[in-house]
Design a protein around this motif. Structure first.
Motif, PDB file in Angstrom:
ATOM      1  N   PHE A  51     -14.385 -23.882  23.901  1.00 50.90           N
ATOM      2  CA  PHE A  51     -13.373 -22.787  23.581  1.00 50.90           C
ATOM      3  C   PHE A  51     -12.652 -23.655  21.982  1.00 50.90           C
ATOM      4  O   PHE A  51     -11.522 -24.452  21.538  1.00 50.90           O
TER       5      PHE A  51
ATOM      6  N   ARG B 107      -5.756 -18.961  20.238  1.00 53.21           N
ATOM      7  CA  ARG B 107      -7.522 -18.835  20.425  1.00 53.21           C
ATOM      8  C   ARG B 107      -7.853 -17.429  20.271  1.00 53.21           C
ATOM      9  O   ARG B 107      -7.101 -16.061  20.406  1.00 53.21           O
TER      10      ARG B 107
ATOM     11  N   PRO C 120     -13.064 -31.524  30.763  1.00 51.78           N
ATOM     12  CA  PRO C 120     -12.952 -30.609  31.369  1.00 51.78           C
ATOM     13  C   PRO C 120     -12.128 -29.722  31.416  1.00 51.78           C
ATOM     14  O   PRO C 120     -12.675 -29.024  31.304  1.00 51.78           O
TER      15      PRO C 120
ATOM     16  N   THR D  29     -11.251 -16.978  36.696  1.00 60.38           N
ATOM     17  CA  THR D  29     -11.018 -18.135  36.758  1.00 60.38           C
ATOM     18  C   THR D  29     -11.127 -18.854  37.584  1.00 60.38           C
ATOM     19  O   THR D  29     -11.656 -19.844  37.565  1.00 60.38           O
TER      20      THR D  29
ATOM     21  N   VAL E 251     -17.780 -26.660  33.067  1.00 55.61           N
ATOM     22  CA  VAL E 251     -18.110 -25.212  32.800  1.00 55.61           C
ATOM     23  C   VAL E 251     -18.051 -24.651  32.009  1.00 55.61           C
ATOM     24  O   VAL E 251     -18.207 -23.484  31.348  1.00 55.61           O
ATOM     25  N   GLY E 252     -16.675 -24.952  31.516  1.00 57.46           N
ATOM     26  CA  GLY E 252     -15.195 -24.060  30.176  1.00 57.46           C
ATOM     27  C   GLY E 252     -16.297 -25.203  29.193  1.00 57.46           C
ATOM     28  O   GLY E 252     -15.300 -26.349  28.737  1.00 57.46           O
TER      29      GLY E 252
ATOM     30  N   GLY F  93      -9.130 -29.063  29.627  1.00 52.48           N
ATOM     31  CA  GLY F  93      -8.790 -29.241  27.985  1.00 52.48           C
ATOM     32  C   GLY F  93      -7.654 -29.203  27.829  1.00 52.48           C
ATOM     33  O   GLY F  93      -7.748 -30.431  29.200  1.00 52.48           O
TER      34      GLY F  93
HETATM   35  C1  HEM Z   1     -14.680 -26.818  37.182  1.00 52.39           C
HETATM   36  C2  HEM Z   1     -13.738 -25.792  37.823  1.00 52.39           C
HETATM   37  C3  HEM Z   1     -12.395 -24.920  35.963  1.00 52.39           C
HETATM   38  C4  HEM Z   1     -12.295 -25.466  34.870  1.00 52.39           C
HETATM   39  C5  HEM Z   1     -14.088 -26.453  34.113  1.00 52.39           C
HETATM   40  C6  HEM Z   1     -11.659 -25.043  33.411  1.00 52.39           C
HETATM   41  C7  HEM Z   1     -11.712 -25.186  32.651  1.00 52.39           C
HETATM   42  C8  HEM Z   1     -10.691 -24.548  31.632  1.00 52.39           C
HETATM   43  C9  HEM Z   1     -10.375 -25.301  30.405  1.00 52.39           C
HETATM   44  C10 HEM Z   1     -10.786 -26.053  29.519  1.00 52.39           C
HETATM   45  C11 HEM Z   1      -9.666 -24.511  30.069  1.00 52.39           C
HETATM   46  C12 HEM Z   1      -8.766 -24.156  28.604  1.00 52.39           C
HETATM   47  C13 HEM Z   1      -9.296 -23.292  27.573  1.00 52.39           C
HETATM   48  C14 HEM Z   1      -8.482 -23.438  26.158  1.00 52.39           C
HETATM   49  O1  HEM Z   1      -8.191 -24.080  26.281  1.00 52.39           O
HETATM   50  O2  HEM Z   1      -8.638 -22.523  25.883  1.00 52.39           O
HETATM   51  C15 HEM Z   1      -9.049 -23.528  31.563  1.00 52.39           C
HETATM   52  C16 HEM Z   1      -7.705 -23.086  31.548  1.00 52.39           C
HETATM   53  C17 HEM Z   1      -7.387 -21.721  32.377  1.00 52.39           C
HETATM   54  N1  HEM Z   1      -7.771 -21.954  33.901  1.00 52.39           N
HETATM   55 FE1  HEM Z   1      -9.991 -23.559  34.649  1.00 52.39          FE
HETATM   56  N2  HEM Z   1     -11.030 -24.009  34.508  1.00 52.39           N
HETATM   57  C18 HEM Z   1     -11.317 -24.435  36.179  1.00 52.39           C
HETATM   58  C19 HEM Z   1     -11.405 -24.539  37.581  1.00 52.39           C
HETATM   59  C20 HEM Z   1     -10.146 -22.868  37.704  1.00 52.39           C
HETATM   60  C21 HEM Z   1      -9.595 -22.626  38.319  1.00 52.39           C
HETATM   61  C22 HEM Z   1     -10.483 -23.031  39.326  1.00 52.39           C
HETATM   62  C23 HEM Z   1      -8.948 -21.781  38.305  1.00 52.39           C
HETATM   63  C24 HEM Z   1      -7.983 -20.978  39.358  1.00 52.39           C
HETATM   64  C25 HEM Z   1      -6.605 -20.648  40.776  1.00 52.39           C
HETATM   65  C26 HEM Z   1      -8.335 -21.235  36.855  1.00 52.39           C
HETATM   66  C27 HEM Z   1      -7.536 -21.008  36.159  1.00 52.39           C
HETATM   67  C28 HEM Z   1      -7.369 -20.712  34.344  1.00 52.39           C
HETATM   68  C29 HEM Z   1      -5.820 -20.907  33.477  1.00 52.39           C
HETATM   69  C30 HEM Z   1      -5.732 -19.368  33.942  1.00 52.39           C
HETATM   70  C31 HEM Z   1      -6.124 -21.283  32.384  1.00 52.39           C
HETATM   71  C32 HEM Z   1      -6.042 -20.466  30.563  1.00 52.39           C
HETATM   72  C33 HEM Z   1      -4.673 -21.310  31.207  1.00 52.39           C
HETATM   73  C34 HEM Z   1      -3.720 -21.164  29.644  1.00 52.39           C
HETATM   74  O3  HEM Z   1      -4.462 -20.835  28.737  1.00 52.39           O
HETATM   75  O4  HEM Z   1      -2.235 -21.319  29.573  1.00 52.39           O
HETATM   76  N3  HEM Z   1      -9.571 -22.716  36.300  1.00 52.39           N
HETATM   77  N4  HEM Z   1      -9.771 -23.483  32.963  1.00 52.39           N
END
Ligand code: HEM
Length: 456
Positions: free
Chosen positions: A330, A75, A391, A263, A326-327, A393
Protein backbone atom coordinates in the motif's frame (compact mmCIF):
# COMPACT_ATOMS: atom_id res chain seq x y z
CA UNK A 1 17.12 -14.43 -7.73
CA UNK A 2 19.90 -11.92 -7.24
CA UNK A 3 18.78 -8.36 -6.74
CA UNK A 4 22.16 -7.00 -5.69
CA UNK A 5 21.67 -3.44 -4.56
CA UNK A 6 24.14 -0.78 -5.71
CA UNK A 7 25.14 2.34 -3.78
CA UNK A 8 24.33 5.55 -5.64
CA UNK A 9 26.47 8.68 -5.38
CA UNK A 10 23.98 10.31 -2.99
CA UNK A 11 24.46 7.56 -0.45
CA UNK A 12 21.04 6.05 -1.19
CA UNK A 13 20.95 2.43 -2.19
CA UNK A 14 19.76 2.44 -5.74
CA UNK A 15 18.67 -0.34 -8.05
CA UNK A 16 17.98 -0.12 -11.78
CA UNK A 17 15.07 -2.50 -12.09
CA UNK A 18 14.47 -2.55 -15.85
CA UNK A 19 16.07 -5.96 -16.13
CA UNK A 20 13.75 -7.22 -13.39
CA UNK A 21 10.60 -6.05 -15.18
CA UNK A 22 9.45 -9.41 -16.59
CA UNK A 23 9.90 -11.00 -13.18
CA UNK A 24 8.28 -8.00 -11.49
CA UNK A 25 5.19 -8.40 -13.66
CA UNK A 26 5.05 -12.13 -12.93
CA UNK A 27 5.73 -12.15 -9.19
CA UNK A 28 6.06 -8.61 -7.83
CA UNK A 29 5.76 -9.62 -4.16
CA UNK A 30 8.77 -11.91 -4.23
CA UNK A 31 10.87 -9.55 -6.36
CA UNK A 32 10.32 -6.79 -3.80
CA UNK A 33 10.95 -9.23 -0.94
CA UNK A 34 14.27 -10.16 -2.56
CA UNK A 35 15.28 -6.51 -2.89
CA UNK A 36 14.19 -5.90 0.72
CA UNK A 37 16.20 -8.89 1.98
CA UNK A 38 19.36 -7.61 0.25
CA UNK A 39 18.90 -4.13 1.67
CA UNK A 40 18.09 -5.52 5.15
CA UNK A 41 15.80 -2.68 6.16
CA UNK A 42 17.65 0.16 4.45
CA UNK A 43 15.71 2.34 2.04
CA UNK A 44 16.29 1.39 -1.62
CA UNK A 45 15.58 3.58 -4.61
CA UNK A 46 14.06 1.61 -7.48
CA UNK A 47 15.02 3.28 -10.69
CA UNK A 48 12.20 3.09 -13.20
CA UNK A 49 13.11 5.83 -15.65
CA UNK A 50 12.03 9.24 -14.42
CA UNK A 51 9.66 7.85 -11.75
CA UNK A 52 11.08 7.78 -8.24
CA UNK A 53 9.99 4.76 -6.21
CA UNK A 54 11.54 3.79 -2.88
CA UNK A 55 11.15 0.56 -0.99
CA UNK A 56 10.66 1.43 2.69
CA UNK A 57 10.75 -1.66 4.89
CA UNK A 58 12.36 -0.86 8.26
CA UNK A 59 9.69 -0.81 10.98
CA UNK A 60 10.83 2.61 12.27
CA UNK A 61 10.43 4.06 8.78
CA UNK A 62 7.11 2.30 8.16
CA UNK A 63 5.83 3.67 11.46
CA UNK A 64 6.86 7.19 10.50
CA UNK A 65 5.09 7.00 7.13
CA UNK A 66 1.88 5.30 8.28
CA UNK A 67 1.56 6.95 11.64
CA UNK A 68 4.22 9.44 12.84
CA UNK A 69 3.79 11.93 10.03
CA UNK A 70 1.00 10.24 8.07
CA UNK A 71 -0.46 13.53 6.78
CA UNK A 72 2.66 13.94 4.62
CA UNK A 73 2.19 10.57 2.90
CA UNK A 74 -1.04 10.08 1.00
CA UNK A 75 -2.70 7.42 -1.12
CA UNK A 76 -1.53 8.80 -4.44
CA UNK A 77 0.45 7.64 -7.47
CA UNK A 78 0.08 4.95 -10.09
CA UNK A 79 -0.92 2.14 -7.72
CA UNK A 80 -3.90 4.03 -6.34
CA UNK A 81 -5.11 5.66 -9.57
CA UNK A 82 -7.09 2.66 -10.85
CA UNK A 83 -8.29 1.87 -7.34
CA UNK A 84 -9.60 5.42 -7.02
CA UNK A 85 -11.59 4.77 -10.22
CA UNK A 86 -13.15 1.75 -8.50
CA UNK A 87 -13.60 3.15 -4.99
CA UNK A 88 -14.03 6.88 -5.77
CA UNK A 89 -14.40 9.33 -2.88
CA UNK A 90 -14.84 6.55 -0.31
CA UNK A 91 -13.10 5.34 2.82
CA UNK A 92 -10.40 4.00 0.46
CA UNK A 93 -9.56 7.52 -0.72
CA UNK A 94 -7.61 10.09 1.29
CA UNK A 95 -7.89 13.61 2.69
CA UNK A 96 -11.30 15.13 3.39
CA UNK A 97 -13.37 12.61 1.42
CA UNK A 98 -11.67 9.77 3.30
CA UNK A 99 -12.15 11.44 6.72
CA UNK A 100 -15.86 11.96 6.09
CA UNK A 101 -16.42 8.33 5.05
CA UNK A 102 -14.25 6.90 7.82
CA UNK A 103 -16.12 8.95 10.45
CA UNK A 104 -19.47 7.70 9.16
CA UNK A 105 -18.48 4.02 8.91
CA UNK A 106 -16.39 3.77 12.08
CA UNK A 107 -19.34 3.14 14.49
CA UNK A 108 -20.21 -0.07 12.59
CA UNK A 109 -16.75 -1.47 13.37
CA UNK A 110 -16.27 -0.67 17.06
CA UNK A 111 -15.31 -3.71 19.16
CA UNK A 112 -18.65 -3.38 20.94
CA UNK A 113 -20.72 -3.46 17.75
CA UNK A 114 -18.68 -6.24 16.15
CA UNK A 115 -18.85 -8.36 19.33
CA UNK A 116 -22.61 -7.93 19.35
CA UNK A 117 -22.72 -9.39 15.82
CA UNK A 118 -20.61 -12.46 16.67
CA UNK A 119 -23.55 -14.75 17.48
CA UNK A 120 -25.24 -14.13 14.14
CA UNK A 121 -21.88 -14.38 12.43
CA UNK A 122 -21.33 -17.85 13.92
CA UNK A 123 -24.80 -18.95 12.73
CA UNK A 124 -24.22 -17.75 9.17
CA UNK A 125 -20.82 -19.49 9.12
CA UNK A 126 -22.31 -22.75 10.42
CA UNK A 127 -24.98 -22.64 7.69
CA UNK A 128 -22.35 -21.91 5.05
CA UNK A 129 -20.00 -24.70 6.15
CA UNK A 130 -22.93 -27.18 6.40
CA UNK A 131 -23.28 -26.77 2.63
CA UNK A 132 -19.89 -28.47 2.20
CA UNK A 133 -21.20 -31.66 3.73
CA UNK A 134 -22.52 -33.25 0.56
CA UNK A 135 -19.21 -32.83 -1.25
CA UNK A 136 -17.26 -34.08 1.78
CA UNK A 137 -19.48 -37.16 2.19
CA UNK A 138 -19.02 -37.93 -1.51
CA UNK A 139 -15.26 -37.58 -1.20
CA UNK A 140 -15.28 -34.75 -3.74
CA UNK A 141 -12.59 -32.08 -3.68
CA UNK A 142 -13.48 -28.67 -2.29
CA UNK A 143 -12.38 -25.77 -4.50
CA UNK A 144 -11.20 -23.54 -1.67
CA UNK A 145 -11.54 -20.00 -3.10
CA UNK A 146 -15.11 -20.68 -4.31
CA UNK A 147 -16.29 -22.49 -1.21
CA UNK A 148 -14.67 -20.06 1.23
CA UNK A 149 -16.18 -17.22 -0.81
CA UNK A 150 -19.64 -18.81 -0.36
CA UNK A 151 -19.20 -18.83 3.41
CA UNK A 152 -17.65 -15.34 3.64
CA UNK A 153 -20.17 -13.72 1.27
CA UNK A 154 -23.10 -15.23 3.12
CA UNK A 155 -21.73 -14.04 6.46
CA UNK A 156 -20.79 -10.54 5.38
CA UNK A 157 -24.05 -10.01 3.52
CA UNK A 158 -26.05 -11.02 6.54
CA UNK A 159 -24.23 -9.19 9.30
CA UNK A 160 -22.88 -6.09 7.53
CA UNK A 161 -25.38 -5.62 4.72
CA UNK A 162 -28.56 -6.93 6.42
CA UNK A 163 -29.32 -9.17 3.40
CA UNK A 164 -29.95 -6.07 1.24
CA UNK A 165 -27.62 -7.44 -1.38
CA UNK A 166 -28.42 -10.94 -2.62
CA UNK A 167 -25.94 -13.77 -2.93
CA UNK A 168 -26.54 -13.75 -6.68
CA UNK A 169 -25.66 -10.03 -6.85
CA UNK A 170 -22.54 -10.66 -4.77
CA UNK A 171 -21.56 -13.49 -7.08
CA UNK A 172 -21.88 -11.17 -10.08
CA UNK A 173 -19.57 -8.54 -8.67
CA UNK A 174 -16.97 -10.78 -6.99
CA UNK A 175 -15.32 -11.87 -10.28
CA UNK A 176 -15.24 -8.21 -11.28
CA UNK A 177 -13.15 -7.44 -8.20
CA UNK A 178 -10.80 -10.28 -9.12
CA UNK A 179 -10.31 -8.96 -12.60
CA UNK A 180 -9.79 -5.41 -11.30
CA UNK A 181 -7.19 -6.68 -8.81
CA UNK A 182 -5.14 -8.30 -11.56
CA UNK A 183 -5.77 -5.73 -14.30
CA UNK A 184 -4.59 -2.79 -12.18
CA UNK A 185 -1.29 -4.39 -11.35
CA UNK A 186 0.25 -3.92 -14.77
CA UNK A 187 -0.18 -0.16 -14.50
CA UNK A 188 0.96 -0.15 -10.90
CA UNK A 189 4.20 -1.92 -11.84
CA UNK A 190 4.73 0.24 -14.94
CA UNK A 191 4.01 3.69 -13.52
CA UNK A 192 5.83 5.55 -16.29
CA UNK A 193 3.28 4.45 -18.93
CA UNK A 194 0.75 7.30 -19.40
CA UNK A 195 -2.95 6.45 -18.99
CA UNK A 196 -3.63 7.17 -22.68
CA UNK A 197 -1.42 4.27 -23.75
CA UNK A 198 -3.56 1.10 -23.80
CA UNK A 199 -2.24 -1.73 -21.62
CA UNK A 200 -3.20 -5.39 -21.15
CA UNK A 201 -6.01 -5.55 -18.64
CA UNK A 202 -7.45 -2.10 -19.39
CA UNK A 203 -10.46 -3.47 -21.23
CA UNK A 204 -11.15 -6.08 -18.57
CA UNK A 205 -10.89 -3.31 -15.99
CA UNK A 206 -13.50 -1.15 -17.75
CA UNK A 207 -15.83 -4.11 -18.22
CA UNK A 208 -15.50 -5.06 -14.55
CA UNK A 209 -16.21 -1.49 -13.49
CA UNK A 210 -19.41 -1.51 -15.57
CA UNK A 211 -20.54 -4.79 -13.98
CA UNK A 212 -19.99 -3.37 -10.49
CA UNK A 213 -22.00 -0.24 -11.34
CA UNK A 214 -24.80 -2.23 -13.00
CA UNK A 215 -25.28 -4.19 -9.80
CA UNK A 216 -24.64 -1.52 -7.18
CA UNK A 217 -26.39 1.63 -8.49
CA UNK A 218 -29.89 0.08 -8.55
CA UNK A 219 -29.34 -1.06 -4.94
CA UNK A 220 -28.21 2.43 -3.92
CA UNK A 221 -31.35 3.97 -5.43
CA UNK A 222 -33.59 1.38 -3.84
CA UNK A 223 -32.27 1.80 -0.29
CA UNK A 224 -31.45 5.51 -0.26
CA UNK A 225 -35.19 6.17 -0.63
CA UNK A 226 -36.03 4.39 2.61
CA UNK A 227 -33.40 5.00 5.30
CA UNK A 228 -33.78 3.24 8.66
CA UNK A 229 -32.11 3.48 12.09
CA UNK A 230 -30.34 0.14 11.62
CA UNK A 231 -26.55 -0.27 11.97
CA UNK A 232 -26.01 -2.15 8.70
CA UNK A 233 -23.81 -0.47 6.11
CA UNK A 234 -26.65 0.32 3.68
CA UNK A 235 -28.60 2.12 6.42
CA UNK A 236 -25.57 3.96 7.81
CA UNK A 237 -24.64 5.23 4.34
CA UNK A 238 -28.22 6.01 3.30
CA UNK A 239 -28.82 8.36 6.22
CA UNK A 240 -25.34 9.96 6.26
CA UNK A 241 -24.93 13.72 5.84
CA UNK A 242 -21.83 15.81 5.23
CA UNK A 243 -20.37 18.15 7.88
CA UNK A 244 -22.89 20.90 6.94
CA UNK A 245 -25.85 18.53 7.06
CA UNK A 246 -25.99 18.32 3.24
CA UNK A 247 -27.06 15.25 1.27
CA UNK A 248 -24.40 12.85 0.05
CA UNK A 249 -25.29 11.69 -3.46
CA UNK A 250 -25.83 8.28 -5.03
CA UNK A 251 -22.24 8.24 -6.26
CA UNK A 252 -20.85 8.69 -2.74
CA UNK A 253 -23.05 5.89 -1.38
CA UNK A 254 -22.05 3.65 -4.31
CA UNK A 255 -18.34 4.35 -3.73
CA UNK A 256 -18.49 3.40 -0.07
CA UNK A 257 -20.68 0.36 -0.65
CA UNK A 258 -18.24 -0.95 -3.24
CA UNK A 259 -15.25 -0.19 -1.01
CA UNK A 260 -16.83 -1.92 1.97
CA UNK A 261 -17.99 -4.94 0.06
CA UNK A 262 -14.63 -5.44 -1.65
CA UNK A 263 -12.54 -5.01 1.50
CA UNK A 264 -14.86 -7.14 3.63
CA UNK A 265 -14.83 -10.13 1.27
CA UNK A 266 -11.69 -10.27 -0.90
CA UNK A 267 -9.27 -10.05 2.01
CA UNK A 268 -10.86 -12.73 4.16
CA UNK A 269 -11.27 -15.13 1.22
CA UNK A 270 -7.61 -14.65 0.30
CA UNK A 271 -6.32 -15.23 3.83
CA UNK A 272 -8.42 -18.36 4.31
CA UNK A 273 -7.26 -19.76 0.99
CA UNK A 274 -3.55 -19.46 1.91
CA UNK A 275 -4.23 -21.43 5.09
CA UNK A 276 -4.75 -24.86 3.53
CA UNK A 277 -1.46 -25.51 1.71
CA UNK A 278 0.30 -24.47 4.93
CA UNK A 279 -1.74 -26.90 7.03
CA UNK A 280 -1.14 -29.70 4.54
CA UNK A 281 2.63 -29.14 4.78
CA UNK A 282 2.57 -28.89 8.58
CA UNK A 283 0.60 -31.82 10.02
CA UNK A 284 1.98 -31.02 13.49
CA UNK A 285 0.26 -27.60 13.35
CA UNK A 286 -2.95 -29.18 12.05
CA UNK A 287 -2.97 -31.72 14.89
CA UNK A 288 -2.58 -28.98 17.48
CA UNK A 289 -5.46 -27.12 15.86
CA UNK A 290 -7.71 -30.22 16.02
CA UNK A 291 -6.72 -30.77 19.64
CA UNK A 292 -7.54 -27.18 20.63
CA UNK A 293 -10.78 -26.96 18.67
CA UNK A 294 -12.08 -30.35 19.88
CA UNK A 295 -11.23 -29.48 23.49
CA UNK A 296 -12.78 -26.00 23.38
CA UNK A 297 -15.78 -26.65 21.15
CA UNK A 298 -16.57 -30.30 21.88
CA UNK A 299 -19.74 -31.50 20.15
CA UNK A 300 -21.52 -28.19 20.07
CA UNK A 301 -21.65 -25.60 17.32
CA UNK A 302 -18.84 -23.03 17.44
CA UNK A 303 -19.94 -19.78 19.05
CA UNK A 304 -18.59 -16.48 20.39
CA UNK A 305 -18.05 -17.94 23.87
CA UNK A 306 -15.30 -20.18 22.45
CA UNK A 307 -13.24 -17.39 20.93
CA UNK A 308 -11.16 -16.47 23.98
CA UNK A 309 -9.96 -20.09 24.32
CA UNK A 310 -9.09 -20.61 20.65
CA UNK A 311 -5.63 -19.20 21.31
CA UNK A 312 -3.62 -21.42 18.96
CA UNK A 313 -6.22 -21.01 16.19
CA UNK A 314 -5.65 -17.28 16.42
CA UNK A 315 -1.85 -17.74 16.31
CA UNK A 316 -2.16 -19.87 13.16
CA UNK A 317 -4.20 -17.15 11.43
CA UNK A 318 -1.71 -14.47 12.52
CA UNK A 319 1.14 -16.51 11.07
CA UNK A 320 -0.78 -17.06 7.80
CA UNK A 321 -1.05 -13.26 7.56
CA UNK A 322 2.64 -12.82 8.32
CA UNK A 323 3.62 -14.99 5.36
CA UNK A 324 0.70 -13.93 3.18
CA UNK A 325 -0.53 -10.47 4.15
CA UNK A 326 -3.43 -10.10 1.73
CA UNK A 327 -2.97 -6.32 1.56
CA UNK A 328 0.66 -6.86 0.63
CA UNK A 329 1.42 -3.42 -0.82
CA UNK A 330 0.00 0.00 0.00
CA UNK A 331 2.23 2.75 -1.35
CA UNK A 332 2.21 6.38 -0.29
CA UNK A 333 3.00 9.54 -2.26
CA UNK A 334 5.19 12.16 -0.55
CA UNK A 335 3.46 15.56 -0.12
CA UNK A 336 6.21 17.84 1.25
CA UNK A 337 9.95 17.07 0.93
CA UNK A 338 11.21 15.16 3.95
CA UNK A 339 14.23 13.17 5.12
CA UNK A 340 13.73 9.64 6.49
CA UNK A 341 16.62 7.38 7.50
CA UNK A 342 19.05 9.86 5.93
CA UNK A 343 17.28 9.74 2.55
CA UNK A 344 15.82 12.95 1.14
CA UNK A 345 12.43 12.50 -0.51
CA UNK A 346 10.92 14.97 -2.95
CA UNK A 347 7.29 15.79 -3.24
CA UNK A 348 5.59 13.27 -5.57
CA UNK A 349 8.00 10.42 -4.80
CA UNK A 350 6.35 7.04 -4.21
CA UNK A 351 7.18 5.04 -1.09
CA UNK A 352 6.43 1.33 -1.36
CA UNK A 353 5.19 0.05 1.98
CA UNK A 354 4.80 -3.72 2.03
CA UNK A 355 4.16 -6.00 4.99
CA UNK A 356 5.14 -8.88 2.66
CA UNK A 357 8.67 -7.44 2.58
CA UNK A 358 8.96 -6.35 6.23
CA UNK A 359 7.53 -9.67 7.47
CA UNK A 360 10.47 -11.43 5.79
CA UNK A 361 13.38 -9.35 7.10
CA UNK A 362 15.88 -11.57 8.89
CA UNK A 363 16.79 -8.71 11.22
CA UNK A 364 13.24 -9.00 12.60
CA UNK A 365 12.26 -12.61 12.05
CA UNK A 366 14.19 -15.81 12.67
CA UNK A 367 13.85 -18.17 9.63
CA UNK A 368 11.27 -15.84 8.05
CA UNK A 369 10.19 -18.24 5.29
CA UNK A 370 9.18 -20.89 7.81
CA UNK A 371 5.56 -21.29 8.94
CA UNK A 372 5.67 -21.24 12.73
CA UNK A 373 2.53 -20.12 14.59
CA UNK A 374 4.44 -20.20 17.89
CA UNK A 375 5.95 -16.85 16.88
CA UNK A 376 2.64 -15.44 18.06
CA UNK A 377 2.60 -17.16 21.45
CA UNK A 378 1.77 -14.35 23.90
CA UNK A 379 5.21 -14.43 25.59
CA UNK A 380 6.98 -14.00 22.25
CA UNK A 381 5.07 -10.99 20.95
CA UNK A 382 5.60 -8.62 23.89
CA UNK A 383 8.92 -7.11 22.77
CA UNK A 384 8.29 -7.05 19.06
CA UNK A 385 8.35 -3.70 17.24
CA UNK A 386 4.77 -2.60 16.56
CA UNK A 387 5.64 -2.30 12.86
CA UNK A 388 7.55 -5.57 12.50
CA UNK A 389 4.11 -7.10 11.86
CA UNK A 390 1.46 -4.93 10.24
CA UNK A 391 -0.90 -6.96 8.01
CA UNK A 392 -3.65 -4.44 8.83
CA UNK A 393 -1.53 -1.34 8.24
CA UNK A 394 -1.40 1.30 10.95
CA UNK A 395 -2.08 4.93 11.83
CA UNK A 396 -5.23 6.74 10.67
CA UNK A 397 -5.81 4.32 7.75
CA UNK A 398 -5.48 1.20 9.88
CA UNK A 399 -7.88 -1.50 8.66
CA UNK A 400 -11.42 -0.78 9.77
CA UNK A 401 -12.34 -4.47 9.64
CA UNK A 402 -9.44 -5.86 11.68
CA UNK A 403 -11.48 -6.90 14.71
CA UNK A 404 -14.25 -8.25 12.51
CA UNK A 405 -11.75 -10.30 10.52
CA UNK A 406 -10.19 -11.70 13.70
CA UNK A 407 -13.55 -12.94 14.99
CA UNK A 408 -14.81 -14.13 11.63
CA UNK A 409 -11.68 -16.04 10.66
CA UNK A 410 -11.42 -17.81 14.02
CA UNK A 411 -15.08 -18.82 13.77
CA UNK A 412 -14.67 -20.08 10.19
CA UNK A 413 -11.52 -22.12 10.87
CA UNK A 414 -12.96 -23.61 14.07
CA UNK A 415 -16.28 -24.43 12.39
CA UNK A 416 -14.63 -26.20 9.46
CA UNK A 417 -12.12 -28.15 11.55
CA UNK A 418 -14.59 -29.18 14.23
CA UNK A 419 -16.74 -30.85 11.56
CA UNK A 420 -14.09 -32.06 9.15
CA UNK A 421 -10.52 -33.34 8.98
CA UNK A 422 -8.13 -32.34 6.21
CA UNK A 423 -7.03 -35.34 4.15
CA UNK A 424 -5.21 -33.63 1.28
CA UNK A 425 -4.50 -30.32 -0.42
CA UNK A 426 -3.33 -29.55 -3.93
CA UNK A 427 -0.95 -27.81 -4.28
CA UNK A 428 0.96 -27.92 -1.00
CA UNK A 429 3.09 -24.98 -2.08
CA UNK A 430 1.11 -22.01 -3.34
CA UNK A 431 2.66 -18.97 -5.00
CA UNK A 432 1.31 -15.42 -5.21
CA UNK A 433 -0.67 -14.26 -8.20
CA UNK A 434 0.49 -10.93 -9.61
CA UNK A 435 -2.29 -8.70 -8.29
CA UNK A 436 -2.87 -5.79 -5.95
CA UNK A 437 -4.14 -8.23 -3.33
CA UNK A 438 -2.26 -11.39 -2.46
CA UNK A 439 -4.00 -14.52 -3.71
CA UNK A 440 -2.57 -17.91 -4.67
CA UNK A 441 -1.91 -18.24 -8.38
CA UNK A 442 -2.93 -21.92 -8.20
CA UNK A 443 -6.46 -23.29 -7.86
CA UNK A 444 -6.26 -24.58 -4.29
CA UNK A 445 -8.34 -27.73 -3.73
CA UNK A 446 -8.70 -29.78 -0.56
CA UNK A 447 -10.33 -33.03 0.37
CA UNK A 448 -11.93 -33.41 3.78
CA UNK A 449 -13.59 -36.21 5.72
CA UNK A 450 -16.12 -35.92 8.55
CA UNK A 451 -14.67 -35.86 12.08
CA UNK A 452 -15.63 -39.04 13.93
CA UNK A 453 -17.21 -39.10 17.42
CA UNK A 454 -14.12 -40.78 18.86
CA UNK A 455 -11.90 -37.99 17.62
CA UNK A 456 -13.84 -35.32 19.50
C1 HEM B 1 -7.22 -10.61 6.06
C2 HEM B 1 -7.99 -9.62 6.30
C3 HEM B 1 -7.64 -8.17 6.06
C4 HEM B 1 -6.43 -7.61 5.80
C5 HEM B 1 -5.07 -8.30 5.67
C6 HEM B 1 -6.65 -6.18 5.64
C7 HEM B 1 -5.64 -5.26 5.39
C8 HEM B 1 -5.83 -3.91 5.34
C9 HEM B 1 -4.78 -2.92 5.21
C10 HEM B 1 -3.30 -3.26 5.08
C11 HEM B 1 -5.34 -1.70 5.21
C12 HEM B 1 -4.60 -0.36 5.15
C13 HEM B 1 -4.37 0.12 3.75
C14 HEM B 1 -3.60 1.43 3.74
O1 HEM B 1 -3.01 1.82 4.74
O2 HEM B 1 -3.60 2.09 2.67
C15 HEM B 1 -6.76 -1.89 5.30
C16 HEM B 1 -7.68 -0.88 5.26
C17 HEM B 1 -9.02 -1.11 5.28
N1 HEM B 1 -9.67 -2.30 5.52
FE1 HEM B 1 -8.83 -4.09 5.76
N2 HEM B 1 -7.98 -5.93 5.79
C18 HEM B 1 -8.62 -7.11 6.06
C19 HEM B 1 -9.95 -7.30 6.30
C20 HEM B 1 -10.88 -6.31 6.24
C21 HEM B 1 -12.28 -6.50 6.49
C22 HEM B 1 -12.93 -7.83 6.88
C23 HEM B 1 -12.86 -5.28 6.31
C24 HEM B 1 -14.30 -4.86 6.47
C25 HEM B 1 -15.24 -5.54 6.98
C26 HEM B 1 -11.82 -4.32 5.96
C27 HEM B 1 -12.03 -2.99 5.69
C28 HEM B 1 -11.02 -2.08 5.48
C29 HEM B 1 -11.26 -0.66 5.21
C30 HEM B 1 -12.60 0.01 5.07
C31 HEM B 1 -10.00 -0.06 5.08
C32 HEM B 1 -9.70 1.41 4.79
C33 HEM B 1 -9.44 2.13 6.09
C34 HEM B 1 -9.03 3.57 5.90
O3 HEM B 1 -8.34 3.94 4.96
O4 HEM B 1 -9.42 4.35 6.77
N3 HEM B 1 -10.63 -4.99 5.93
N4 HEM B 1 -7.04 -3.25 5.41
Amino acid sequence: MSTAVAESDHGVRSLPIHRLLPELLRDPANVLAGIGADADGEIVRLNLGPVRHYLVSHPDHVQHVLRGNSANFTRGGSFWRPLHRLFGASVMSDGETWALSRGILQPVFTARNVNSLAGRMAEAIAEGVAEWEEAVEAGQPIHVPTRIADVVNKTVIRILFADKITLAEAERIAPAFDSIATATLVRAVLPFVPNVVPMPGDRAFRRALRTVDDVVFPLVRKYRGRPTDDQDIFSVLARARDADGGELGDQWVRDNLVAMFATATETTIGALTWLWPLLARHPEVTSRLYEEIDRVVGDGPVGPSHLADLVYTKQVIQEVLRLHPVGWLFPRAVVEPEVIGGVRFRSGDTLLISPYVTHRLTRLWDRPEEFDPDRFAPERTAHRHRYAYFPFGGGPHQCLGMHLFNLESQLIVATILSRFRLTSCVPTIATPQAAVSLRPREEVEITLRPTTRQEK
